[in-house]
Design a protein around this motif. Sequence first.
Motif, PDB file in Angstrom:
ATOM      1  N   TYR A 118      34.689  41.251  40.250  1.00  0.00           N
ATOM      2  CA  TYR A 118      34.077  42.107  41.276  1.00  0.00           C
ATOM      3  C   TYR A 118      34.063  43.584  40.892  1.00  0.00           C
ATOM      4  CZ  TYR A 118      34.025  37.983  44.160  1.00  0.00           C
ATOM      5  OH  TYR A 118      33.787  36.723  44.640  1.00  0.00           O
ATOM      6  N   ASN A 119      33.975  43.856  39.610  1.00  0.00           N
ATOM      7  CA  ASN A 119      33.614  45.194  39.123  1.00  0.00           C
ATOM      8  C   ASN A 119      32.168  45.054  38.647  1.00  0.00           C
ATOM      9  OD1 ASN A 119      36.200  46.822  39.223  1.00  0.00           O
ATOM     10  ND2 ASN A 119      36.878  45.056  38.028  1.00  0.00           N
TER      11      ASN A 119
ATOM     12  N   GLY B  33      32.266  37.454  40.317  1.00  0.00           N
ATOM     13  CA  GLY B  33      31.788  38.452  41.268  1.00  0.00           C
ATOM     14  C   GLY B  33      30.882  39.507  40.681  1.00  0.00           C
ATOM     15  N   ARG B  34      29.820  39.079  39.994  1.00  0.00           N
ATOM     16  CA  ARG B  34      28.841  40.018  39.431  1.00  0.00           C
ATOM     17  C   ARG B  34      29.486  41.022  38.476  1.00  0.00           C
ATOM     18  NH1 ARG B  34      23.937  39.123  38.755  1.00  0.00           N
ATOM     19  NH2 ARG B  34      23.577  41.364  38.679  1.00  0.00           N
ATOM     20  N   SER B  35      30.545  40.615  37.815  1.00  0.00           N
ATOM     21  CA  SER B  35      31.196  41.525  36.871  1.00  0.00           C
ATOM     22  C   SER B  35      30.412  41.655  35.573  1.00  0.00           C
ATOM     23  CB  SER B  35      32.610  41.020  36.548  1.00  0.00           C
ATOM     24  OG  SER B  35      33.420  41.055  37.713  1.00  0.00           O
ATOM     25  N   LEU B  36      29.536  40.710  35.306  1.00  0.00           N
ATOM     26  CA  LEU B  36      28.829  40.685  34.032  1.00  0.00           C
ATOM     27  C   LEU B  36      27.345  40.930  34.247  1.00  0.00           C
ATOM     28  CD1 LEU B  36      30.589  37.521  32.629  1.00  0.00           C
ATOM     29  CD2 LEU B  36      31.163  39.897  32.148  1.00  0.00           C
ATOM     30  N   LYS B  37      26.756  41.670  33.356  1.00  0.00           N
ATOM     31  CA  LYS B  37      25.320  41.944  33.438  1.00  0.00           C
ATOM     32  C   LYS B  37      24.521  40.687  33.113  1.00  0.00           C
ATOM     33  CE  LYS B  37      25.441  46.901  32.335  1.00  0.00           C
ATOM     34  NZ  LYS B  37      24.935  47.954  31.432  1.00  0.00           N
TER      35      LYS B  37
ATOM     36  N   ILE C  13      34.260  32.584  35.978  1.00  0.00           N
ATOM     37  CA  ILE C  13      33.059  33.419  35.889  1.00  0.00           C
ATOM     38  C   ILE C  13      32.115  33.040  37.040  1.00  0.00           C
ATOM     39  CG2 ILE C  13      33.116  34.025  33.445  1.00  0.00           C
ATOM     40  CD1 ILE C  13      31.432  31.620  32.816  1.00  0.00           C
ATOM     41  N   SER C  14      32.724  32.820  38.198  1.00  0.00           N
ATOM     42  CA  SER C  14      31.943  32.459  39.380  1.00  0.00           C
ATOM     43  C   SER C  14      31.249  33.688  39.966  1.00  0.00           C
ATOM     44  CB  SER C  14      32.855  31.819  40.436  1.00  0.00           C
ATOM     45  OG  SER C  14      33.877  32.738  40.821  1.00  0.00           O
ATOM     46  N   HIS C  15      30.283  33.434  40.892  1.00  0.00           N
ATOM     47  CA  HIS C  15      29.571  34.510  41.598  1.00  0.00           C
ATOM     48  C   HIS C  15      28.919  35.506  40.633  1.00  0.00           C
ATOM     49  CE1 HIS C  15      32.409  33.098  44.734  1.00  0.00           C
ATOM     50  NE2 HIS C  15      31.430  33.388  45.572  1.00  0.00           N
ATOM     51  N   ASN C  16      28.297  34.999  39.576  1.00  0.00           N
ATOM     52  CA  ASN C  16      27.643  35.894  38.612  1.00  0.00           C
ATOM     53  C   ASN C  16      26.141  35.662  38.494  1.00  0.00           C
ATOM     54  OD1 ASN C  16      29.392  37.871  37.213  1.00  0.00           O
ATOM     55  ND2 ASN C  16      30.640  36.075  36.726  1.00  0.00           N
TER      56      ASN C  16
END
Length: 602
Positions: free
Chosen positions: A224-225, A248-252, A275-278
């Motif tokens: 989540y960063n 949490g959308r941490s990865l582009k 690597i969920s929520h990405n």
Amino acid sequence: MRFTTSLGIRKAFLSLHGLQHRSMETINFQRVLPSSSMSAEAKLQATKLESQVLQYLGNICVKQLIVVDCAVYLMDVPSLMATTFSKCIEHMDLQKNQLQAYDQTYFATVLTFVHLRYLDLSFSSNAKRLSVCETTTKSRFGVSSGRFNSKRSASLPLIIHLPRNLSHVNICGISTHFDRWDKPDIKFVNGEAFNILNMSFIGLTDVSVGISGLENLHTLDLSYNFDMNIEPSFLDAFPNISKLYLGGRSLKDNYLMEHGKRLFQHLERLSVLDISHNDLNILPRDILKSNPQIKVINLGNNKFQTFPIDTKTTPSLSTLDLSDNSLSELDAATTAALDKMVDRDSKKGLSLMLENNLMFCGCSSQRFILWLFETPVQLDNGRNYKCISENGSVTTTRDIYNRFEQEWRSCVGPFWLFLAIIGLIMQAATILCIILVMKFKSRIISFFLRIFGAPLRLPHRRDFPYHAFICYTQSAEQFVWYDMVKRNLRLYLRDREILPGDEMVDGIMQGIMESWKTVFVLTQNVDEDQWMTFAVKAGVYNITDLRTDRVLVLVHSEYDQQIPDPILRIIDEDCIFRYSPQTTDRDPVWNDLHNAIIGHEY
């Protein structure tokens, strides 16, 4: 010592006055909140812990300080530096408060707590992660402060001395303004015991700094960063990581497709990966080929439509979370590979989460529905998932399984019906062929002998003494003699070839048999001439399959309707030639008739 009343946290800390210069095991303040009857200004004042409020705590030697969910707005941690408290504290739990942004002095003070082992400054618990991630940390607090940085040259590493026993740090959700870790490099001293670091929800955007001294870290949470720019070699600094959280959308977008294998390349002890929520919809199939010890993979809340990983590269896998994705079914190769990962003899199992994937329960997925209820793989939600049937209605996999035989029949029935119809058609065609062969056996044998080059000699024009037998009525006698005889053809004319006293019937039959073609010249009242009528019947009878173009018709344009029906039934339109009183010697009709009579050799 423990407080859980509406006393208010400020008064609770002031009440420590009588405990100064004593040694204690634990001070525990949980949900010590100001009274609801207070005014807003009074409530704010009751949640501030300035230096004069903390002075009594500073004189107490306590090992554990727990201040949880007490709505603390301000805590002057730097005032505790070089106090009795700083020399004794081992465990600090300040989670679920409303503390404002931490700056360099806060962390510099905490690092002087020489016996500190556990530090939790997190804003929210794990249960609240989804609500917290809706806004950035900065917008949540709306307060700015100085960055935790150094004025030293960017070419020299920043050296940070940690408490020797520090092992656990949780700063999830706090406003640190550590949004960029790009320079200078950081070297941690005394980090041998440090093994858990939670830096989720703190607004990190750039992580490209070189880090050393935390080689024993085994749990790292950077989730989540949003849209972090991570240097692919960043995790090389933590070779002993076993648990990694990047959800949490941490990865582009496409980051893992481009750098995933390099990012995890040196994490040989990795056992848990989140690597969920990405919003991922594709991964390199061999992204985890360098992580053979991985046991738990969380790929939930993404957009996968197909099974994303190669299970051959994850032999130790025990839990795979694919819930809340876009999977409609798993193909046969995938289900077979998952079954192979279950070893009943060694009691090695596999748990697979598929909840909230809208499955397809059509004919093509019947194998998958059976697999859901017969596989040794442990599935969530009682193996029952929502699915869409062939007609578009929403049902469940268990409902389809309970009436599987009925569904199977509805799927295979049309196919077998179609196959039965084809079989009946083929059977009828076979019977018809048998009847035709029995009826036309000789003709069929002759046809195939000709097709496949059997020694069957076909008639040629040179075998006949006449090019054409000309059959005409008395009214056309002058036309025949003056317009057709001069065409340089050998013609059989009954008035010339049949001698007086000979039988007319025999002469006509001989003319037809000895001529290459038969030409009927049709004029008015053709059906009233008995010899013409006889010649028509004889000529039609003489046509065979070997020579279907043997009969030609030359008809006056005014008498098209008088062509006898026996002739019309056996000849094509190309065999009919029309002339009129205006037809001259150079008219194309004569050339066409000449070519039709000469014909082609077989």
